[in-house]
Design an enzyme around this catalytic site. Structure first.
Site, PDB file in Angstrom:
ATOM      1  N   ASP A  28      -1.469  -1.324  11.112  1.00 54.57           N
ATOM      2  CA  ASP A  28      -1.786  -1.271   9.683  1.00 54.57           C
ATOM      3  C   ASP A  28      -2.467  -2.541   9.174  1.00 54.57           C
ATOM      4  O   ASP A  28      -3.005  -2.548   8.064  1.00 54.57           O
ATOM      5  CB  ASP A  28      -0.515  -1.048   8.851  1.00 54.57           C
ATOM      6  N   LYS A  88       0.856  -1.188   0.000  1.00 54.66           N
ATOM      7  CA  LYS A  88       0.000   0.000   0.000  1.00 54.66           C
ATOM      8  C   LYS A  88       0.885   1.228   0.000  1.00 54.66           C
ATOM      9  O   LYS A  88       2.062   1.190   0.354  1.00 54.66           O
ATOM     10  CB  LYS A  88      -0.948   0.002   1.204  1.00 54.66           C
TER      11      LYS A  88
END
Length: 250
Positions: A131, A8
Site C-alpha cells: 500500500d 485512506k
C-alpha cells in the site's frame, strides 16, 4: 520538518484471484482522507533515533525505521531523529503505517535534496509494503495486482463528509486473507465507481465484510448505524476494523 501522513479508505475491495506466490490479486479504489492523520517529525541528528507517542507501536522495528535504513543504504544520507505521533488506529484498514513510511521517504527526499522522481519513490515504497506507493502521490487511484498497480481516476467527493467508526479491534492482514476466496465480478470496479454514489450501496462491495461481520458482529452493527444516520454509502475499509460512511455535507 513536520509532516502529516494521512489515512485512506478503500471504496470496494474485491479479491480477483490467488497468485502462485501465495498473495492475492485485488481490485480496489484508494481514496485519501485528510482529517485522519499521524504527525511525523524528521530532524537531522548526530545519531539515528526513532521515538513515538500516541497509540502504542508494538513492532520491534517500525516501518519508519525500515524506510530510513532503505534510504541510508541507497543514498548514504546523514542520521536523523524521527518522532512519530501515532493517531491513525493500527489494524484498522486505514493504511496508517504505509502512509508513515511513504511520507518519510518523501520527507527525506526533500530534507536532503535528493531529487528522487516520483516513479522511483513509488518503487522504493513498494519495497516497504504493497500500500505504500499509493501515498507518494496521495491521490485517488484504481489499484490492482497486490496493490502495486495504480491508475489515476477522477473521483470528486468534496460535497461529502466521510465519517469513521473505530471499533478498536485489531484485524491482522494475515488473518483476514486466510479465509478469503476469490470472487468474480460481472462488472469491474472501474465501471461501478462511475455510477452515482447513491447506487454504490447495491454494487460496490468489500469482499472481507462477509467473514469479518460474522466474526465481529459489532462491525456489521457499525455499518447499519451509519446507514441509519443517513450515509449514502458505508463500508469496511481494507481488511481492518474501521467502518466509514459517506454523507452529504448538508
Amino acid at each position: 520538518m513536520i509532516l502529516y501522513p494521512n489515512a485512506k479508505i478503500n471504496i470496494g475491495l474485491n479479491i480477483t484471484s490467488r497468485r502462485s506466490d501465495g498473495y492475492h490479486n485485488i481490485s480496489s479504489v484508494f481514496f485519501p482522507i485528510s482529517d485522519c492523520f499521524d504527525i511525523l517529525e524528521i530532524v537531522q541528528s548526530e545519531s539515528f533515533r526513532f521515538t513515538s507517542s500516541g497509540i502504542h507501536i508494538s513492532d520491534d522495528i517500525n516501518i519508519c525505521e525500515k524506510a530510513y535504513i532503505l534510504m541510508k543504504k541507497k543514498y548514504r544520507i546523514p542520521a536523523v531523529h524521527i518522532h512519530l505521533h501515532k493517531q491513525i488506529p493500527i489494524g484498522s484498514g486505514l493504511g496508517g503505517g504505509s502512509a508513515d513510511a511513504a511520507f518519510l521517504l518523501k520527507g527525506l527526499n526533500i530534507l536532503f535534496n535528493l531529487n528522487i522522481h516520483v516513479e522511483l519513490l513509488e518503487e522504493l515504497a513498494l519495497g516497504l509494503g504493497a500500500d505504500c506507493p499509493f501515498f507518494i502521490q496521495n491521490q485517488p487511484k484504481y489499484v490492482s495486482g497486490i496493490g502495486d498497480v495504480m491508475q489515476n481516476i477522477s473521483l470528486e467527493l468534496s460535497n461529502y463528509n466521510i465519517k469513521l467508526i473505530n471499533s478498536n479491534i485489531h484485524i491482522s492482514t494475515i488473518d483476514a486473507y486466510s479465509s478469503i476466496q476469490p470472487n468474480h465480478q460481472s462488472l469491474s470496479l472501474q465501471q461501478l465507481i462511475e455510477k452515482p454514489i447513491c447506487k454504490w450501496k447495491n454494487f460496490i462491495k468489500n469482499d472481507f465484510e462477509k467473514n469479518m461481520f460474522t466474526k465481529y458482529p459489532v462491525l456489521k452493527e457499525a455499518k447499519e448505524e451509519l446507514y441509519a444516520k443517513g450515509a449514502v454509502y458505508s463500508s469496511m475499509t481494507g481488511t481492518g476494523s474501521v467502518i466509514y460512511g459517506i454523507f452529504h455535507k448538508e
